[in-house]
Design a protein around this motif. Structure first.
Motif, PDB file in Angstrom:
ATOM      1  N   LEU A   6       5.089  -2.200  11.016  1.00 40.94           N
ATOM      2  CA  LEU A   6       4.153  -3.309  10.824  1.00 40.94           C
ATOM      3  C   LEU A   6       3.227  -3.023   9.642  1.00 40.94           C
ATOM      4  O   LEU A   6       2.919  -3.919   8.841  1.00 40.94           O
ATOM      5  CB  LEU A   6       3.334  -3.531  12.095  1.00 40.94           C
ATOM      6  N   PHE A   7       2.786  -1.773   9.518  1.00 34.14           N
ATOM      7  CA  PHE A   7       1.909  -1.388   8.412  1.00 34.14           C
ATOM      8  C   PHE A   7       2.604  -1.659   7.077  1.00 34.14           C
ATOM      9  O   PHE A   7       2.021  -2.241   6.155  1.00 34.14           O
ATOM     10  CB  PHE A   7       1.543   0.088   8.544  1.00 34.14           C
ATOM     11  N   VAL A   8       3.865  -1.249   6.973  1.00 34.46           N
ATOM     12  CA  VAL A   8       4.612  -1.439   5.731  1.00 34.46           C
ATOM     13  C   VAL A   8       4.845  -2.921   5.471  1.00 34.46           C
ATOM     14  O   VAL A   8       4.751  -3.390   4.325  1.00 34.46           O
ATOM     15  CB  VAL A   8       5.938  -0.654   5.765  1.00 34.46           C
ATOM     16  N   LYS A   9       5.137  -3.685   6.510  1.00 36.41           N
ATOM     17  CA  LYS A   9       5.321  -5.130   6.321  1.00 36.41           C
ATOM     18  C   LYS A   9       4.022  -5.784   5.848  1.00 36.41           C
ATOM     19  O   LYS A   9       4.041  -6.727   5.042  1.00 36.41           O
ATOM     20  CB  LYS A   9       5.805  -5.777   7.619  1.00 36.41           C
ATOM     21  N   ALA A  10       2.891  -5.281   6.328  1.00 38.68           N
ATOM     22  CA  ALA A  10       1.602  -5.806   5.858  1.00 38.68           C
ATOM     23  C   ALA A  10       1.408  -5.493   4.374  1.00 38.68           C
ATOM     24  O   ALA A  10       0.901  -6.320   3.611  1.00 38.68           O
ATOM     25  CB  ALA A  10       0.462  -5.215   6.681  1.00 38.68           C
ATOM     26  N   LEU A  11       1.818  -4.308   3.952  1.00 40.26           N
ATOM     27  CA  LEU A  11       1.736  -3.961   2.527  1.00 40.26           C
ATOM     28  C   LEU A  11       2.664  -4.842   1.702  1.00 40.26           C
ATOM     29  O   LEU A  11       2.294  -5.317   0.615  1.00 40.26           O
ATOM     30  CB  LEU A  11       2.093  -2.488   2.315  1.00 40.26           C
ATOM     31  N   GLU A  12       3.875  -5.082   2.204  1.00 38.63           N
ATOM     32  CA  GLU A  12       4.809  -5.957   1.494  1.00 38.63           C
ATOM     33  C   GLU A  12       4.237  -7.358   1.357  1.00 38.63           C
ATOM     34  O   GLU A  12       4.379  -8.007   0.308  1.00 38.63           O
ATOM     35  CB  GLU A  12       6.150  -6.001   2.221  1.00 38.63           C
ATOM     36  N   ALA A  13       3.589  -7.844   2.415  1.00 39.85           N
ATOM     37  CA  ALA A  13       2.999  -9.184   2.375  1.00 39.85           C
ATOM     38  C   ALA A  13       1.905  -9.276   1.324  1.00 39.85           C
ATOM     39  O   ALA A  13       1.647 -10.355   0.768  1.00 39.85           O
ATOM     40  CB  ALA A  13       2.444  -9.557   3.746  1.00 39.85           C
TER      41      ALA A  13
END
Length: 546
Positions: A6-13
């Motif tokens: 989830l942390f990485v997906k937040a960075l991607e977003a």
């Protein structure tokens, strides 16, 4: 999903392209999540190098650069880059790992309070205490890092939090609109400029962000008002312009200071208190208009008579639209300043003495670099010469640090610049002292197949401090050292090493390196012995020259 995913997906977003850093065992869940993401991990050889790369990425793109370390010593190595980004107004995120916070069998091994350590040197610092908090913590950190005045933020992701499960939804980024200045302030600024006799425009660090250059260009073209830049305002407008009066590289007494003292109105755009003040206000009738994203920080030497607070580009556009150039403006003196500045700047540019003189070196680098080429500087006495003698043709084509002014940032900054602009020429100038502080990143540059040119100005000493030591009548002590064979040192990393053995050969060698894709290192002996003579002449004799 796993919290690290989830942390990485937040960075991607948030649009993150790169993470620069060195992971530790506390980051392994995050590292695995990155392996399956669109984000590229740039593994560096020291956390400082990672932090300087992230900060420079933020400086060049306006987006938040991201760097990563483990806990303890990895995190402490990011303190200097965080301060570098914070003082330099570069949007950057520092991510650090931490031991499990719910249960731990290792006591206090490597554990320090990183969140509190980062608090004085960042805009925002937080520990993620639950996977469910990740979306809001990441979104808030990016928002704060990006908004004016940009700077550093820090998130600590503990090992056990990264591994837990969460069903929290992402929070999508939103685009905010910066407020614009009140119309009364705009109208008053127009009145003050039109009523002035000898107005001058001073462009600071804040104007080197948010695409302000276009509006300033239109303002200068319409009004014909001359302009001066601070060191971190270099390149906002093309410095070959006849209206360019110079850069505030010296503290006092240079051509620009003469022009400022002659002005009855200073239009101060993007003033940033981290830079040395180019003028001191006095109660002598000289007026100052402060145009910036934020209101002025008033102190005994800076108390502007008018503050135009809001988006800088919009404020300049509004003033430009309403202003009428005045026949009564007396600007001829500034033309004399420009001509005297150019003549003085070129006095030693043709000097063939070897080791090379700074003025000649700067001239040859300007000749070698294309108009849009990027030069990054480490920190040393040569920075004064580049600020003063190197005409920048476009924003962010001369990257120097006049905020924290740390050594060791020149090489990592060049690496980041080449990643951002792979089709532009990139060259870095480092003193031998500053280069050795992060020279291990040569391996990173070679591994990434970057085409950059690294020039080491070698004087076998901490030259700026040695110069000041002599200038203040102290004995020579404690500032000389030895150096490796820099040509062999470069070759040991797989880079190409070169040595300058005559001043006449410098320009051709630099051009050769710029044209041949590789990591090039050039060992260039430099002679700073004329610093005091030349700069004293600048300070003491300008009144006669003008």
């Amino acid at each position: 999903m796993k919290a690290s995913d989830l942390f990485v997906k937040a960075l991607e977003a948030e649009g993150v392209e790169y993470i620069f850093g060195i992971p530790g065992e506390e980051n392994l869940d995050l590292l695995e999540s990155l392996r399956h993401s669109s984000i590229k991990l740039i593994l560096t050889r020291h956390e400082q190098g990672a932090g300087f790369m992230a900060a420079t990425y933020g400086r060049l793109t306006g987006k938040v650069g991201v760097c990563l370390s483990t806990l303890g010593p990895g995190a402490t190595n990011l303190v200097t880059p965080a301060a570098y980004a914070q003082l330099g107004a570069m949007p950057m995120m520092v991510i650090t790992g931490q031991k499990p916070i719910k249960t731990s069998k290792q006591g206090r091994f490597q554990v320090i309070d990183v969140v509190d350590m980062m608090r004085p040197i960042t805009k925002y610092t937080a520990q993620v205490v639950s996977g469910d908090r990740i979306p809001s913590v990441v979104r808030e950190a990016f928002r704060i890092a990006h908004e004016e005045r940009p700077g550093a933020v820090h998130i600590e992701l503990p090992e056990d939090i990264a591994a837990e499960q969460t069903s929290a939804p992402l929070i999508s980024p939103t685009q905010g609109r910066r407020p614009i200045a009140e119309y009364k302030a705009i109208n008053r600024a127009v009145e003050m400029i039109e009523q002035a006799t000898s107005p001058v425009l001073l462009i600071g660090a804040g104007a080197n962000r948010k695409l302000t250059a276009k509006m300033l260009r239109e303002f200068v073209d319409k009004t014909g008002i001359p302009f001066i830049t601070t060191q971190m305002g270099k390149g906002v407008l093309n410095e070959t312009d006849k209206l360019f009066m110079g850069n505030t590289a010296l503290s006092d007494g240079d051509f620009v200071h003469r022009a400022i003292r002659r002005a009855d109105l200073i239009i101060n755009v993007g003033h940033d208190v981290v830079e040395k003040p180019p003028f001191f206000m006095e109660q002598n009738g000289q007026q100052v208009i402060h145009i910036n994203f934020d209101s002025a920080a008033v102190d005994p030497v800076y108390f502007p008579q008018l503050e135009v607070v809001g988006d800088i580009a919009n404020s300049i556009w509004q003033i430009k639209e309403k202003i009428t150039p005045q026949q009564g403006w007396k600007l001829d003196f500034y033309c004399d300043v420009h001509d005297a500045y150019v003549a003085h700047r070129s006095e030693s540019e043709d000097d063939d003495r070897f080791p090379v003189l700074p003025e000649r070196f700067v001239r040859d680098i300007r000749k070698a670099m294309p108009d849009d080429g990027i030069v990054t500087l480490d920190n040393g006495v040569y920075k004064i010469w580049f600020a003063r003698n190197y005409p920048a043709f476009a924003p962010n084509t001369l990257l120097l640090d006049n905020a924290l002014a740390t050594m060791g940032a020149g090489l990592p900054s060049a690496m980041a610049a080449k990643l951002v602009y792979p089709n532009r020429a990139v060259l870095t100038v480092c003193g031998d002292g500053g280069f050795m502080m992060n020279s291990q990143e040569m391996e990173t540059a070679v591994r990434l197949n970057l085409h950059i040119v690294v020039i080491i100005l070698r004087d076998d000493a901490y030259g700026m401090i040695k110069w000041k030591q002599a200038h203040m009548n102290f004995d020579n002590f404690g500032l000389d050292y030895g150096n490796p064979d820099f040509v062999k040192y470069a070759e040991s990393y797989g880079a190409k090493g070169w040595r300058v053995d005559s001043t006449e050969g410098l320009l051709g060698l630099v051009q050769k390196c710029l044209n041949e894709p590789a990591v090039h290192l050039i060992d260039c002996p430099v002679d700073y012995s004329l610093n005091d003579q030349t700069l004293n002449k600048t300070i003491k004799e300008l009144s006669q020259e003008l």
